[in-house]
Design a protein around this motif. Structure first.
Motif, PDB file in Angstrom:
ATOM      1  N   ASP A   1      -6.292   0.746  13.722  1.00 25.48           N
ATOM      2  CA  ASP A   1      -7.655   1.112  13.319  1.00 25.48           C
ATOM      3  C   ASP A   1      -8.474  -0.118  12.962  1.00 25.48           C
ATOM      4  O   ASP A   1      -9.658  -0.222  13.320  1.00 25.48           O
ATOM      5  CB  ASP A   1      -7.615   2.079  12.132  1.00 25.48           C
ATOM      6  CG  ASP A   1      -7.071   3.455  12.497  1.00 25.48           C
ATOM      7  OD1 ASP A   1      -7.072   3.795  13.701  1.00 25.48           O
ATOM      8  OD2 ASP A   1      -6.648   4.188  11.574  1.00 25.48           O
ATOM      9  N   GLU A   2      -7.843  -1.045  12.237  1.00 22.53           N
ATOM     10  CA  GLU A   2      -8.556  -2.259  11.846  1.00 22.53           C
ATOM     11  C   GLU A   2      -8.929  -3.095  13.068  1.00 22.53           C
ATOM     12  O   GLU A   2     -10.020  -3.669  13.139  1.00 22.53           O
ATOM     13  CB  GLU A   2      -7.700  -3.074  10.875  1.00 22.53           C
ATOM     14  CG  GLU A   2      -7.567  -2.431   9.505  1.00 22.53           C
ATOM     15  CD  GLU A   2      -6.636  -3.200   8.587  1.00 22.53           C
ATOM     16  OE1 GLU A   2      -6.013  -4.183   9.052  1.00 22.53           O
ATOM     17  OE2 GLU A   2      -6.518  -2.818   7.411  1.00 22.53           O
TER      18      GLU A   2
ATOM     19  N   ARG B   1      -2.818   1.871  10.719  1.00 23.80           N
ATOM     20  CA  ARG B   1      -3.886   1.139  10.023  1.00 23.80           C
ATOM     21  C   ARG B   1      -4.219  -0.152  10.765  1.00 23.80           C
ATOM     22  O   ARG B   1      -5.391  -0.500  10.908  1.00 23.80           O
ATOM     23  CB  ARG B   1      -3.479   0.841   8.586  1.00 23.80           C
ATOM     24  CG  ARG B   1      -4.493  -0.046   7.877  1.00 23.80           C
ATOM     25  CD  ARG B   1      -4.531   0.144   6.405  1.00 23.80           C
ATOM     26  NE  ARG B   1      -5.480  -0.774   5.788  1.00 23.80           N
ATOM     27  CZ  ARG B   1      -5.848  -0.717   4.520  1.00 23.80           C
ATOM     28  NH1 ARG B   1      -5.344   0.225   3.739  1.00 23.80           N
ATOM     29  NH2 ARG B   1      -6.713  -1.567   4.024  1.00 23.80           N
TER      30      ARG B   1
ATOM     31  N   PRO C   1     -10.459   2.682   5.075  1.00 24.88           N
ATOM     32  CA  PRO C   1      -9.043   2.962   5.375  1.00 24.88           C
ATOM     33  C   PRO C   1      -8.691   4.438   5.331  1.00 24.88           C
ATOM     34  O   PRO C   1      -7.741   4.871   5.981  1.00 24.88           O
ATOM     35  CB  PRO C   1      -8.299   2.172   4.298  1.00 24.88           C
ATOM     36  CG  PRO C   1      -9.289   1.974   3.192  1.00 24.88           C
ATOM     37  CD  PRO C   1     -10.624   1.893   3.848  1.00 24.88           C
TER      38      PRO C   1
ATOM     39  N   GLN D   1       2.331   4.739   9.413  1.00 31.48           N
ATOM     40  CA  GLN D   1       1.008   4.616   8.815  1.00 31.48           C
ATOM     41  C   GLN D   1       0.507   3.179   8.862  1.00 31.48           C
ATOM     42  O   GLN D   1      -0.685   2.932   9.104  1.00 31.48           O
ATOM     43  CB  GLN D   1       1.049   5.111   7.368  1.00 31.48           C
ATOM     44  CG  GLN D   1       1.214   6.611   7.228  1.00 31.48           C
ATOM     45  CD  GLN D   1       1.479   7.038   5.788  1.00 31.48           C
ATOM     46  OE1 GLN D   1       2.048   6.270   4.993  1.00 31.48           O
ATOM     47  NE2 GLN D   1       1.081   8.246   5.453  1.00 31.48           N
TER      48      GLN D   1
ATOM     49  N   TYR E   1       0.802  -1.217   0.000  1.00 34.38           N
ATOM     50  CA  TYR E   1       0.000   0.000   0.000  1.00 34.38           C
ATOM     51  C   TYR E   1       0.836   1.270   0.000  1.00 34.38           C
ATOM     52  O   TYR E   1       0.288   2.371   0.039  1.00 34.38           O
ATOM     53  CB  TYR E   1      -0.947   0.011   1.203  1.00 34.38           C
ATOM     54  CG  TYR E   1      -2.005  -1.057   1.135  1.00 34.38           C
ATOM     55  CD1 TYR E   1      -3.155  -0.888   0.376  1.00 34.38           C
ATOM     56  CD2 TYR E   1      -1.846  -2.248   1.821  1.00 34.38           C
ATOM     57  CE1 TYR E   1      -4.127  -1.871   0.295  1.00 34.38           C
ATOM     58  CE2 TYR E   1      -2.811  -3.243   1.759  1.00 34.38           C
ATOM     59  CZ  TYR E   1      -3.949  -3.049   0.995  1.00 34.38           C
ATOM     60  OH  TYR E   1      -4.901  -4.032   0.921  1.00 34.38           O
TER      61      TYR E   1
ATOM     62  N   GLY F   1     -10.061   5.517   8.716  1.00 35.11           N
ATOM     63  CA  GLY F   1      -9.732   4.617   9.804  1.00 35.11           C
ATOM     64  C   GLY F   1     -10.929   4.223  10.637  1.00 35.11           C
ATOM     65  O   GLY F   1     -10.771   3.755  11.774  1.00 35.11           O
TER      66      GLY F   1
END
Length: 384
Positions: free
Chosen positions: A63-64, A60, A89, A56, A50, A92
């Motif tokens: 957040d997931e 991520r 994404p 970052q 990505y 988030g």
């Protein structure tokens, strides 16, 4: 120089380990290969796939994880108005679709972001089930690749091969699908195919409680070491699905065999690089000279390289097991690597027979030259 009994035991040890390593050995090999733990592997994949920075990627993943934790409660808060849920994404956040604005506050109190849609998830599931029934009864054209409920599109998405949308059979299927409910059509590059697997040099295979490695793909199957299995034995792939059978096997004296390929498997002119290098295409089987660099791929220790030291060597594996006309190298190997690929440049050289030492302290290995195997069995190497 006359070999000592200790040396003969060392040679035999690798041979036996290569032939008898089972599931436990495969697990140990994976751990000893230094694979990163799951979190590290995911971080690396996110950065590579990505284009994220390490920070970052970590954000991520966090957040997931948070979205995963709150999703059950957020979906329950939507009640019958639930239109589906997904991770966004860009923000988030977990997004939960609702058909009734009155449920939005409850969803947001559960920690998700609410968005208003027209169709409920239940209605979309019903439409998708109707398309399933249509395909079961009338069939689906090959160019209709798949269909699924897409909560972000708030419809059932039918994926068709690009350029076929207006063909009579596809158009007719889409007309019937649209009658079942809200349908969106997307195009894909090609029709899907099953991924049973291609036979690739260095990959593991199993017969009984034996784990060995694929040597090289030939038309109709692959070649490997004879000590890995007798003629007629069934062979199973890395995923334990059936590949085929040993069609020929010779050990001792020689150490070669070939396995037929069927059951949805096919052959590939490739040797695995195991992440150390890119996977290598096989373009021929011209023999490398003594002193040339040579590399080996195997299911236990992956990719290692060294020097071709000698040809036409007779090796004594103990218990009266002599193997003639083997080629010696300085490349290391360990149990389970038996049968795997030796390659020099893009030219296939042979399949792992045995050796001594390991890939921590070093050692020597021998391989059965490939061209003799091809000649004996009348096989043709699969080349790129």
């Amino acid at each position: 120089m006359r070999r000592t009994r200790g040396m003969r035991l060392g040679l035999s040890a690798l041979l036996v380990a290569g032939a008898l390593a089972g599931t436990g050995a495969a697990t140990t090999a994976s751990a000893s290969a230094g694979e990163p733990v799951a979190g590290e592997a995911l971080l690396t994949a996110l950065q590579q796939d990505y284009g994220l920075t390490a920070e970052q990627a970590e954000q991520r993943l966090a957040d997931e994880a948070a979205a995963t934790a709150i999703e059950p409660a957020a979906r329950q808060a939507a009640g019958p108005a639930l239109g589906g849920s997904w991770f966004d994404p860009a923000s988030g956040e977990l997004v939960v679709a609702v058909t009734d604005a009155d449920q939005a506050d409850a969803v947001e109190e559960a920690g998700a972001r609410a968005t208003l849609v027209r169709h409920s998830e239940a209605a979309l599931d019903t439409a998708k089930a109707s398309i399933d029934t249509l395909a079961d009864s009338a069939g689906a054209p090959d160019a209709v690749a798949s269909w699924q409920v897409d909560p972000r599109a708030n419809s059932v998405v039918v994926n068709v091969v690009e350029g076929t949308e207006s063909t009579p059979e596809v158009a007719a299927f889409l007309d019937e699908a649209r009658a079942a409910g809200p349908v969106a059509v997307r195009t894909v590059g090609e029709a899907p195919a099953t991924f049973a697997a291609g036979t690739v040099g260095g990959d593991p295979y199993y017969t009984g409680n034996v784990r060995c490695s694929i040597g090289f793909s030939v038309h109709g199957g692959f070649v490997t070491a004879g000590h890995c299995g007798p003629q007629g034995a069934d062979v199973f792939g890395w995923d334990r699905s059936h590949i085929g059978q040993f069609q020929g096997s010779s050990f001792p004296g020689n150490d070669y065999a070939w396995v037929s390929v069927g059951s949805g498997w096919w052959t590939e002119p490739v040797v695995l690089g195991w992440g150390a290098v890119s996977d290598q295409l096989v373009r021929g089987s011209a023999e490398a000279p003594v002193g040339a660099s040579i590399c080996r791929s195997g299911s236990t220790t992956g990719w290692h390289c060294g020097t071709l030291l000698a040809k036409n060597e007779t090796v004594n594996y103990g218990n009266g097991d002599l193997v003639y006309e083997l080629t010696k190298t300085s490349v290391c190997a360990e149990g389970g690597d038996s049968g795997g690929s030796y390659i020099s440049g893009d030219q296939a050289q042979g399949v792992t027979s045995g050796g001594w030492g390991n890939c921590s302290s070093g050692g020597e290995t021998w391989y059965q030259p490939l061209n003799e195997i091809l000649s004996v069995y009348g096989l043709t190497l699969h080349t790129a």
